[in-house]
Scaffold this motif. Structure first.
Motif, mmCIF file in Angstrom:
data_model
loop_
_atom_site.group_PDB
_atom_site.id
_atom_site.type_symbol
_atom_site.label_atom_id
_atom_site.label_comp_id
_atom_site.label_asym_id
_atom_site.label_seq_id
_atom_site.Cartn_x
_atom_site.Cartn_y
_atom_site.Cartn_z
ATOM 1 N N ILE A 83 0.836 -1.206 0.000
ATOM 2 C CA ILE A 83 0.000 0.000 0.000
ATOM 3 C C ILE A 83 0.868 1.251 0.000
ATOM 4 O O ILE A 83 0.626 2.200 -0.768
ATOM 5 C CB ILE A 83 -0.926 0.020 1.237
ATOM 6 C CG1 ILE A 83 -1.884 -1.179 1.220
ATOM 7 C CG2 ILE A 83 -1.701 1.340 1.300
ATOM 8 C CD1 ILE A 83 -2.874 -1.159 0.080
ATOM 9 N N ALA A 84 1.892 1.266 0.831
ATOM 10 C CA ALA A 84 2.693 2.474 1.030
ATOM 11 C C ALA A 84 3.536 2.843 -0.182
ATOM 12 O O ALA A 84 3.616 4.022 -0.561
ATOM 13 C CB ALA A 84 3.591 2.301 2.260
ATOM 14 N N HIS A 85 4.181 1.863 -0.801
ATOM 15 C CA HIS A 85 5.102 2.174 -1.900
ATOM 16 C C HIS A 85 4.405 2.777 -3.122
ATOM 17 O O HIS A 85 4.905 3.769 -3.685
ATOM 18 C CB HIS A 85 5.888 0.922 -2.285
ATOM 19 C CG HIS A 85 6.977 0.595 -1.314
ATOM 20 N ND1 HIS A 85 7.892 -0.418 -1.517
ATOM 21 C CD2 HIS A 85 7.312 1.168 -0.111
ATOM 22 C CE1 HIS A 85 8.730 -0.468 -0.485
ATOM 23 N NE2 HIS A 85 8.388 0.477 0.370
ATOM 24 N N PRO A 86 3.259 2.228 -3.575
ATOM 25 C CA PRO A 86 2.589 2.870 -4.712
ATOM 26 C C PRO A 86 2.156 4.304 -4.412
ATOM 27 O O PRO A 86 2.180 5.160 -5.302
ATOM 28 C CB PRO A 86 1.387 1.965 -4.973
ATOM 29 C CG PRO A 86 1.797 0.632 -4.439
ATOM 30 C CD PRO A 86 2.620 0.947 -3.226
ATOM 31 N N LEU A 87 1.764 4.576 -3.162
ATOM 32 C CA LEU A 87 1.387 5.945 -2.805
ATOM 33 C C LEU A 87 2.616 6.853 -2.814
ATOM 34 O O LEU A 87 2.544 8.002 -3.256
ATOM 35 C CB LEU A 87 0.719 5.964 -1.427
ATOM 36 C CG LEU A 87 -0.641 5.255 -1.335
ATOM 37 C CD1 LEU A 87 -1.158 5.291 0.100
ATOM 38 C CD2 LEU A 87 -1.659 5.889 -2.270
ATOM 39 N N ALA A 88 3.740 6.324 -2.350
ATOM 40 C CA ALA A 88 4.980 7.101 -2.382
ATOM 41 C C ALA A 88 5.402 7.388 -3.823
ATOM 42 O O ALA A 88 5.848 8.499 -4.145
ATOM 43 C CB ALA A 88 6.090 6.341 -1.645
ATOM 44 N N ALA B 184 2.176 15.751 -15.920
ATOM 45 C CA ALA B 184 1.122 15.953 -14.934
ATOM 46 C C ALA B 184 -0.095 15.081 -15.226
ATOM 47 O O ALA B 184 -0.717 14.538 -14.305
ATOM 48 C CB ALA B 184 0.710 17.427 -14.901
ATOM 49 N N GLY B 185 -0.446 14.950 -16.506
ATOM 50 C CA GLY B 185 -1.582 14.102 -16.863
ATOM 51 C C GLY B 185 -1.344 12.658 -16.474
ATOM 52 O O GLY B 185 -2.229 11.991 -15.901
ATOM 53 N N GLU B 186 -0.156 12.157 -16.760
ATOM 54 C CA GLU B 186 0.170 10.773 -16.407
ATOM 55 C C GLU B 186 0.198 10.592 -14.893
ATOM 56 O O GLU B 186 -0.329 9.606 -14.359
ATOM 57 C CB GLU B 186 1.529 10.391 -17.005
ATOM 58 C CG GLU B 186 1.579 10.411 -18.524
ATOM 59 C CD GLU B 186 0.560 9.482 -19.146
ATOM 60 O OE1 GLU B 186 0.643 8.266 -18.929
ATOM 61 O OE2 GLU B 186 -0.337 9.993 -19.850
ATOM 62 N N ALA B 187 0.808 11.545 -14.178
ATOM 63 C CA ALA B 187 0.904 11.443 -12.723
ATOM 64 C C ALA B 187 -0.470 11.507 -12.072
ATOM 65 O O ALA B 187 -0.744 10.807 -11.089
ATOM 66 C CB ALA B 187 1.802 12.557 -12.184
ATOM 67 N N CYS B 188 -1.339 12.345 -12.621
ATOM 68 C CA CYS B 188 -2.684 12.491 -12.064
ATOM 69 C C CYS B 188 -3.476 11.194 -12.201
ATOM 70 O O CYS B 188 -4.093 10.719 -11.235
ATOM 71 C CB CYS B 188 -3.406 13.631 -12.781
ATOM 72 S SG CYS B 188 -5.123 13.839 -12.289
ATOM 73 N N VAL B 189 -3.466 10.610 -13.391
ATOM 74 C CA VAL B 189 -4.213 9.366 -13.618
ATOM 75 C C VAL B 189 -3.712 8.263 -12.691
ATOM 76 O O VAL B 189 -4.498 7.524 -12.086
ATOM 77 C CB VAL B 189 -4.103 8.934 -15.095
ATOM 78 C CG1 VAL B 189 -4.645 7.522 -15.291
ATOM 79 C CG2 VAL B 189 -4.876 9.904 -15.981
ATOM 80 N N LYS B 190 -2.405 8.155 -12.545
ATOM 81 C CA LYS B 190 -1.834 7.114 -11.678
ATOM 82 C C LYS B 190 -2.181 7.362 -10.217
ATOM 83 O O LYS B 190 -2.470 6.420 -9.460
ATOM 84 C CB LYS B 190 -0.326 7.062 -11.869
ATOM 85 C CG LYS B 190 0.104 6.527 -13.235
ATOM 86 C CD LYS B 190 1.620 6.563 -13.395
ATOM 87 C CE LYS B 190 2.040 6.079 -14.781
ATOM 88 N NZ LYS B 190 3.515 6.174 -14.981
ATOM 89 N N ALA B 191 -2.140 8.617 -9.792
ATOM 90 C CA ALA B 191 -2.460 8.947 -8.402
ATOM 91 C C ALA B 191 -3.913 8.638 -8.081
ATOM 92 O O ALA B 191 -4.229 8.070 -7.020
ATOM 93 C CB ALA B 191 -2.160 10.422 -8.129
ATOM 94 N N VAL B 192 -4.801 9.002 -8.987
ATOM 95 C CA VAL B 192 -6.226 8.722 -8.776
ATOM 96 C C VAL B 192 -6.479 7.223 -8.749
ATOM 97 O O VAL B 192 -7.194 6.704 -7.881
ATOM 98 C CB VAL B 192 -7.076 9.410 -9.866
ATOM 99 C CG1 VAL B 192 -8.516 8.886 -9.836
ATOM 100 C CG2 VAL B 192 -7.056 10.916 -9.679
ATOM 101 N N ASP B 193 -5.883 6.509 -9.690
ATOM 102 C CA ASP B 193 -6.076 5.064 -9.746
ATOM 103 C C ASP B 193 -5.575 4.394 -8.463
ATOM 104 O O ASP B 193 -6.248 3.525 -7.897
ATOM 105 C CB ASP B 193 -5.341 4.486 -10.951
ATOM 106 C CG ASP B 193 -5.541 2.985 -11.088
ATOM 107 O OD1 ASP B 193 -6.647 2.567 -11.462
ATOM 108 O OD2 ASP B 193 -4.582 2.233 -10.814
ATOM 109 N N GLN B 194 -4.414 4.805 -7.988
ATOM 110 C CA GLN B 194 -3.870 4.206 -6.782
ATOM 111 C C GLN B 194 -4.680 4.582 -5.552
ATOM 112 O O GLN B 194 -4.835 3.779 -4.624
ATOM 113 C CB GLN B 194 -2.410 4.621 -6.595
ATOM 114 C CG GLN B 194 -1.683 3.816 -5.519
ATOM 115 C CD GLN B 194 -1.729 2.318 -5.799
ATOM 116 O OE1 GLN B 194 -1.470 1.882 -6.908
ATOM 117 N NE2 GLN B 194 -2.075 1.533 -4.779
#
Length: 401
Positions: A296-301, A340-350
């Motif tokens: 859980i922690a690593h993907p959020l990091a 930013a678009g890529e980071a946003c999608v990944k952050a929301v998904d995670q």
């Protein structure tokens, strides 16, 4: 000049906007959620509809909406650096104002740089204080990302000197609440006979100017519209800037649009990540918070790291633009928007994945971001077109189109 460390002034601005946004989160309307389902009708709107006007007007009163506009015309005298910071913090609090990308960033910037003195006096103070709003129309049904295929044309009436605009635009945000729309048309070059882009201010009540709301699956307070211009007659002074400036003036607005879209995406990613982190700290399974587990922690990091890296590129792009380096800003703005678009999608998904089933409930407010986060990948230019730009403009590879 360094863009790695924010100045004390920018840190103070970030803290002030963050505090403002959090204090208004309860009355800022739907945030990333949907607004009313109906077109608000022909009447002009000073803000973003009734559900958003309070936040828009309060932000404007504090100088946030017009922070990038010249002081001589009621603005804050800053630049896209400051405006992108404001939008990012509003988004991080869950109360983004999408029309900041359009009204002050695109339209305000273009008018400030290229408008006549009369246009500046008429529009800039009103855009800065939030009393007026301007939309931006460039996309067409058959042109896509190819601006050279824009078919909206402007021709002179030889008798009066007026302009006559004919064409269609799609995916234009906020036309129902805007006092005017900055339309990208094309005029014929008398020397070559070829068409060149020009910008026109079209009042919302202009005869022959009509709109139809596009039925979107995406839920947002800012509605999308198709526009029809049927021989819309405009006075000569509706033209913004030099008729022969062409792409220079157009990209003066498009580069800030990419930077501001990056800010929108970073704010959204931070908002989703904050919800996931709070949940991971509190949700306990097998006697320990789930955030204690590396799965859980690593993907959020990783999501946090990606957002921070995207922010650095966004800040670089904004600084280059504000310094007058349009070429350098063009490259950096495209890269920032992509990252930013890529980071946003990944952050929301995670974030959704961290909450599991709860991530799809209305209570936690993350599921709606799954669709919203795609916007930063698609608009205002697709990630594929950005990769095309970088491959042939930066890397010197041959064009594929």
């Amino acid at each position: 000049m360094t863009t790695l460390i924010e100045s004390d002034e920018h840190k103070a601005l970030r803290e002030a906007v963050s505090a403002f946004a959090k204090s208004h989160a309860h009355d800022s309307g739907p945030g990333y959620d949907s607004g009313p389902d109906s077109d608000s009708g022909p009447g002009p709107g000073p803000g973003l509809g009734s559900e958003r006007s309070s936040l828009w007007q309060e932000a404007a009163k504090l100088g946030y909406i017009g922070v990038n506009l010249p002081e001589a015309y009621g603005g804050g005298g800053g630049g896209i650096t400051e405006l992108s910071l404001v939008l990012e913090e509003l988004g991080a609090a869950g109360a983004p104002l999408l029309m900041m990308i359009v009204s002050p960033a695109i339209c305000g910037t273009v008018i400030a740089r290229f408008g006549t003195e009369a246009q500046k006096r008429e529009w800039l103070p009103a855009l800065a204080d939030g009393s007026r709003l301007m939309a931006f129309g460039i996309t067409e049904p058959d042109a896509g990302s190819n601006s050279h295929r824009i078919t909206t044309t402007a021709r002179r009436d030889p008798a009066s000197g007026d302009w006559l605009l004919t064409g269609r635009k799609v995916f234009v945000s906020g036309v129902d609440i805007a006092d005017a729309t900055l339309i990208v048309g094309r005029t014929e070059d008398a020397r070559t006979g070829s068409l060149k882009p020009c910008l026109f201010i079209v009042p919302r009540d202009a005869e022959g100017f009509s709109r139809r709301r596009i039925d979107m699956e995406l839920t947002s307070a800012e509605k999308q519209f198709e526009l029809v211009l049927d021989d819309v007659r405009l006075p000569a002074e509706a033209l913004v800037g030099d008729e022969d400036a062409g792409l220079l003036q157009l990209f003066a607005g498009l580069n800030p649009e990419r930077i501001m879209t990056a800010a929108f995406a970073i704010g959204m990613g931070r908002h989703a990540l904050a919800k996931a982190i709070a949940y991971a700290r509190e949700r306990t399974v097998w006697k320990s918070p789930i955030g204690a587990h590396q799965a859980i922690a690593h993907p959020l990091a990783q999501a946090h790291i990606d957002l921070e890296l995207a922010r650095l590129m966004m800040q670089k792009a904004a600084h280059l633009y504000d310094a007058g380096d349009d070429a350098g800003a063009g490259e950096a703005a495209n890269m920032a928007k992509y990252a930013a678009g890529e980071a946003c999608v990944k952050a929301v998904d995670q974030a959704v994945h961290t909450l599991g089933g709860n991530g799809l409930t209305r209570e936690f407010g993350l599921a709606k971001l799954i669709t919203a986060s795609r916007v930063a990948r698609i608009a205002p230019v697709s990630r594929e077109m950005i990769l095309n730009y970088v491959s042939h403009q930066t890397l010197g590879l041959p064009k594929s189109y």
